[in-house]
Write a protein that holds these residues in place. Structure first.
Motif, PDB file in Angstrom:
ATOM      1  N   UNK A   2       0.821  -1.208   0.000  1.00 47.60           N
ATOM      2  CA  UNK A   2       0.000   0.000   0.000  1.00 47.60           C
ATOM      3  C   UNK A   2       0.850   1.250   0.000  1.00 47.60           C
ATOM      4  N   UNK A   3       0.208   2.385  -0.358  1.00 43.33           N
ATOM      5  CA  UNK A   3       0.931   3.652  -0.399  1.00 43.33           C
ATOM      6  C   UNK A   3       1.044   4.273   0.992  1.00 43.33           C
ATOM      7  N   UNK A   4       0.214   3.814   1.920  1.00 38.82           N
ATOM      8  CA  UNK A   4       0.196   4.412   3.249  1.00 38.82           C
ATOM      9  C   UNK A   4       1.167   3.731   4.192  1.00 38.82           C
ATOM     10  N   UNK A   5       1.572   4.480   5.224  1.00 40.23           N
ATOM     11  CA  UNK A   5       2.500   3.925   6.218  1.00 40.23           C
ATOM     12  C   UNK A   5       2.072   4.266   7.621  1.00 40.23           C
ATOM     13  N   UNK A   6       0.778   4.371   7.835  1.00 39.09           N
ATOM     14  CA  UNK A   6       0.302   4.700   9.164  1.00 39.09           C
ATOM     15  C   UNK A   6       0.438   6.173   9.500  1.00 39.09           C
ATOM     16  N   UNK A   7       0.606   6.995   8.471  1.00 40.70           N
ATOM     17  CA  UNK A   7       0.695   8.447   8.670  1.00 40.70           C
ATOM     18  C   UNK A   7      -0.676   9.014   9.088  1.00 40.70           C
ATOM     19  N   UNK A   8      -0.652   9.951  10.028  1.00 42.41           N
ATOM     20  CA  UNK A   8      -1.902  10.564  10.489  1.00 42.41           C
ATOM     21  C   UNK A   8      -2.139  11.919   9.835  1.00 42.41           C
ATOM     22  N   UNK A   9      -3.347  12.107   9.329  1.00 43.09           N
ATOM     23  CA  UNK A   9      -3.773  13.398   8.809  1.00 43.09           C
ATOM     24  C   UNK A   9      -4.974  13.854   9.629  1.00 43.09           C
ATOM     25  N   UNK A  10      -4.865  15.031  10.225  1.00 42.26           N
ATOM     26  CA  UNK A  10      -5.956  15.573  11.027  1.00 42.26           C
ATOM     27  C   UNK A  10      -6.670  16.661  10.227  1.00 42.26           C
ATOM     28  N   UNK A  89      -3.940   3.479  15.154  1.00 38.49           N
ATOM     29  CA  UNK A  89      -2.552   3.538  14.690  1.00 38.49           C
ATOM     30  C   UNK A  89      -2.054   2.168  14.253  1.00 38.49           C
ATOM     31  N   UNK A  90      -2.281   1.180  15.111  1.00 38.72           N
ATOM     32  CA  UNK A  90      -1.836  -0.178  14.796  1.00 38.72           C
ATOM     33  C   UNK A  90      -2.587  -0.708  13.577  1.00 38.72           C
ATOM     34  N   UNK A  91      -3.889  -0.416  13.515  1.00 40.95           N
ATOM     35  CA  UNK A  91      -4.700  -0.899  12.389  1.00 40.95           C
ATOM     36  C   UNK A  91      -4.173  -0.326  11.071  1.00 40.95           C
ATOM     37  N   UNK A  92      -3.843   0.970  11.094  1.00 35.66           N
ATOM     38  CA  UNK A  92      -3.349   1.618   9.873  1.00 35.66           C
ATOM     39  C   UNK A  92      -1.990   1.039   9.468  1.00 35.66           C
ATOM     40  N   UNK A  93      -1.107   0.873  10.447  1.00 40.19           N
ATOM     41  CA  UNK A  93       0.232   0.349  10.150  1.00 40.19           C
ATOM     42  C   UNK A  93       0.118  -1.069   9.579  1.00 40.19           C
ATOM     43  N   UNK A  94      -0.736  -1.871  10.187  1.00 36.76           N
ATOM     44  CA  UNK A  94      -0.898  -3.263   9.750  1.00 36.76           C
ATOM     45  C   UNK A  94      -1.417  -3.340   8.318  1.00 36.76           C
TER      46      UNK A  94
END
Ligand code: 5GP
Length: 231
Positions: A2-10, A89-94
């Protein structure tokens, strides 16, 4: 991968600023993005679904989770609790995805102090008068509710300094495109990509225009319409 790496956008902004439309747009159009479903003690509104819009819980249940330090951040807004569960956070990273949080200014402060590389975007109404008109058109509030929302909006805008990007919502489609561009440009930057061509260049230009430091005078002018002093 995936293109994501658990980065947070608020994404923050007053109700009536079109925020939920903008957040939904980003989740739909940017690949590998998930929406962080918050916990709240406020009752569901018509059309809202438990687990999709919020996880609706009792005050007692929220307080238990709070006591167990399960929240990444939380705040009390208009007498109700709202919070982001640590597990996003963990869900996104996974899943190798990035996450969008729709949270208020107090929550943003907490997220920023815990995760310095979280990217925060504030949506602003063009003026207090415009926001009042939009709130009136939604017809969800009493006169007192409206006053509280305007006061809260002012508080949020006064704290613009904690946000990385400021987007004035004049035309909703443009605002959606701007926030999408910010997310994409941040991804490119973090991946260490050189300035791209075509679409990537457009994202970078839009993101640069929205950077906080390029919008200070605009924010001061908006704050004045709320009856605030120029900072
Ligand atoms: P509403 O009740 O209109 O859905 O949301 C009220 C406010 O609470 C909005 O400004 C929204 O961004 C904020 N909010 C929603 N979820 C959270 C959360 O998990 N944490 C924080 N701090 N604010 C939230």
């Amino acid at each position: 991968m995936g293109a994501g790496h658990g980065q947070l956008f608020v994404v923050s902004g007053p109700s009536g600023s079109g925020k939920s439309t903008v957040v939904a747009h980003v989740v739909r159009t940017v690949p590998d993005m998930i929406f962080s479903v918050s916990y709240t003690t406020r009752p569901p509104r018509t059309g809202e679904q438990d687990g999709r819009d919020y996880r609706f819980v009792t005050r007692a249940a929220f307080e238990q989770m709070l006591a167990r330090s399960e929240f990444l951040e939380h705040a009390e807004v208009f007498g109700n609790y709202y919070g982001t569960h640590q597990s996003v956070l963990a869900a996104a990273a996974r899943q190798q995805k990035d996450v969008v949080l729709d949270i208020d200014v107090e929550g943003t402060r907490q997220v920023k102090s815990r995760l310095a590389d979280a990217v925060a975007v504030l949506l602003l109404p063009p003026s207090a008068q415009e926001l009042e008109q939009r709130l009136r058109a939604r017809a969800l509030d009493t006169a007192e509710g409206m006053r509280q929302r305007l006061e809260r909006a002012r508080h949020e805008i006064e704290n613009y300094g904690i946000y990385d990007y400021l987007v004035v919502n004049r035309v909703l489609a443009e605002t959606c495109a701007a926030v999408e561009a910010i997310v994409q440009a941040e991804r490119l930057r973090r991946a260490g990509r050189p300035p791209g061509s075509g679409e990537a260049r457009d994202w970078e230009a839009r993101a640069a225009a929205a950077r906080r430091d390029n919008n200070k005078s605009q924010v001061s002018a908006i704050l004045e319409t709320f009856g605030a002093q120029r900072p």
